[in-house]
Design a protein around this motif. Structure first.
Motif, PDB file in Angstrom:
ATOM      1  N   PHE A  94       0.941  -1.302   0.148  1.00  0.00           N
ATOM      2  CA  PHE A  94       0.109   0.040  -0.205  1.00  0.00           C
ATOM      3  C   PHE A  94       0.983   1.256  -0.053  1.00  0.00           C
ATOM      4  N   CYS A  95       2.029   1.182   0.958  1.00  0.00           N
ATOM      5  CA  CYS A  95       2.957   2.609   1.092  1.00  0.00           C
ATOM      6  C   CYS A  95       4.122   1.953   1.832  1.00  0.00           C
ATOM      7  N   LYS A  96       4.779   3.078   1.963  1.00  0.00           N
ATOM      8  CA  LYS A  96       6.223   2.772   2.615  1.00  0.00           C
ATOM      9  C   LYS A  96       6.425   3.851   3.631  1.00  0.00           C
ATOM     10  N   THR A  97       7.197   3.309   4.781  1.00  0.00           N
ATOM     11  CA  THR A  97       7.311   4.509   5.920  1.00  0.00           C
ATOM     12  C   THR A  97       8.839   4.157   6.380  1.00  0.00           C
ATOM     13  N   GLY A  98       9.138   5.131   7.141  1.00  0.00           N
ATOM     14  CA  GLY A  98      10.594   4.964   7.860  1.00  0.00           C
ATOM     15  C   GLY A  98      10.221   4.179   9.181  1.00  0.00           C
ATOM     16  N   GLY A  99      11.056   3.073   9.701  1.00  0.00           N
ATOM     17  CA  GLY A  99      11.026   2.541  10.973  1.00  0.00           C
ATOM     18  C   GLY A  99      12.285   2.072  11.274  1.00  0.00           C
ATOM     19  N   GLU A 100      12.196   1.162  11.929  1.00  0.00           N
ATOM     20  CA  GLU A 100      13.435   0.424  12.517  1.00  0.00           C
ATOM     21  C   GLU A 100      14.448  -0.065  11.386  1.00  0.00           C
ATOM     22  N   THR A 101      15.566   0.101  11.425  1.00  0.00           N
ATOM     23  CA  THR A 101      16.665   0.051  10.523  1.00  0.00           C
ATOM     24  C   THR A 101      16.850  -1.460  10.501  1.00  0.00           C
ATOM     25  N   GLY A 128       8.026  -3.426 -10.661  1.00  0.00           N
ATOM     26  CA  GLY A 128       7.621  -2.401 -10.868  1.00  0.00           C
ATOM     27  C   GLY A 128       8.149  -1.274 -10.071  1.00  0.00           C
ATOM     28  N   PRO A 129       7.384  -0.107  -9.983  1.00  0.00           N
ATOM     29  CA  PRO A 129       7.901   1.364  -9.258  1.00  0.00           C
ATOM     30  C   PRO A 129       7.879   1.154  -7.934  1.00  0.00           C
ATOM     31  N   ALA A 130       8.839   1.898  -7.327  1.00  0.00           N
ATOM     32  CA  ALA A 130       8.783   2.186  -5.805  1.00  0.00           C
ATOM     33  C   ALA A 130       7.468   2.486  -5.185  1.00  0.00           C
ATOM     34  N   PRO A 131       7.028   1.926  -3.965  1.00  0.00           N
ATOM     35  CA  PRO A 131       5.735   2.489  -3.411  1.00  0.00           C
ATOM     36  C   PRO A 131       5.657   3.789  -3.045  1.00  0.00           C
ATOM     37  N   ARG A 132       4.778   4.584  -3.120  1.00  0.00           N
ATOM     38  CA  ARG A 132       4.391   5.767  -2.538  1.00  0.00           C
ATOM     39  C   ARG A 132       4.689   6.017  -1.077  1.00  0.00           C
ATOM     40  N   TRP A 133       4.787   7.023  -0.437  1.00  0.00           N
ATOM     41  CA  TRP A 133       4.914   7.241   1.096  1.00  0.00           C
ATOM     42  C   TRP A 133       3.869   7.335   1.704  1.00  0.00           C
ATOM     43  N   CYS A 134       3.496   6.575   2.847  1.00  0.00           N
ATOM     44  CA  CYS A 134       2.452   6.676   3.639  1.00  0.00           C
ATOM     45  C   CYS A 134       1.970   8.195   4.113  1.00  0.00           C
TER      46      CYS A 134
END
Length: 134
Positions: A94-101, A128-134
């Motif tokens: 659905f989307c991407k976000t920053g979290g624990e490395t 395909g394309p990279a996901p959008r940011w949440c």
């Protein structure tokens, strides 16, 4: 972090909390097994159960590269395991976000295959394309 980002993450967290409330807890396992396995995997497995989410043009797709990847209630390794994905599984993102490395990669993907759960982007290759940011 912007208010919009915080609201998006709070909304996703609420959805995950609701999913966790109705999803049986999975047994605790390591987050992943990137060792490559026994090589007996044949083709890609779609864990969505045929619900059609992987054809939704608003979603992004990825393939799991770890033998077993714990999918969690939040973008960190300390959160509850919702379910597991396996090497070769095609997942809907659905989307991407920053979290624990995780092994140098701080991104996590919110997956929508039957239940909403977070997977470490380190072990999911984009199709395909990279996901959008949440």
């Amino acid at each position: 972090m912007s208010l919009r980002s915080r609201l998006s993450i709070a909304t996703a967290a609420g959805l995950l909390a609701a999913a966790a409330a109705v999803t049986p807890a999975a047994a605790a396992h390591d987050d992943l097994d990137p060792s490559g396995g026994n090589g007996n995997h044949h083709g890609h497995h779609d864990p969505s159960g045929g619900n059609g989410n992987h054809h939704d043009p608003r979603l992004y797709r990825g393939v799991v590269t770890a033998n077993t990847l714990a999918l969690r209630s939040a973008p960190n390794r300390g959160s509850q395991i919702i379910r597991h994905a396996h090497k070769g599984d095609i997942v809907s993102i659905f989307c991407k976000t920053g979290g624990e490395t995780v092994e140098g990669n701080p991104l996590w993907y919110l997956l929508t295959d039957g239940t909403w759960a977070w997977g470490a982007a380190r072990y999911i290759d984009n199709i395909g394309p990279a996901p959008r940011w949440c």
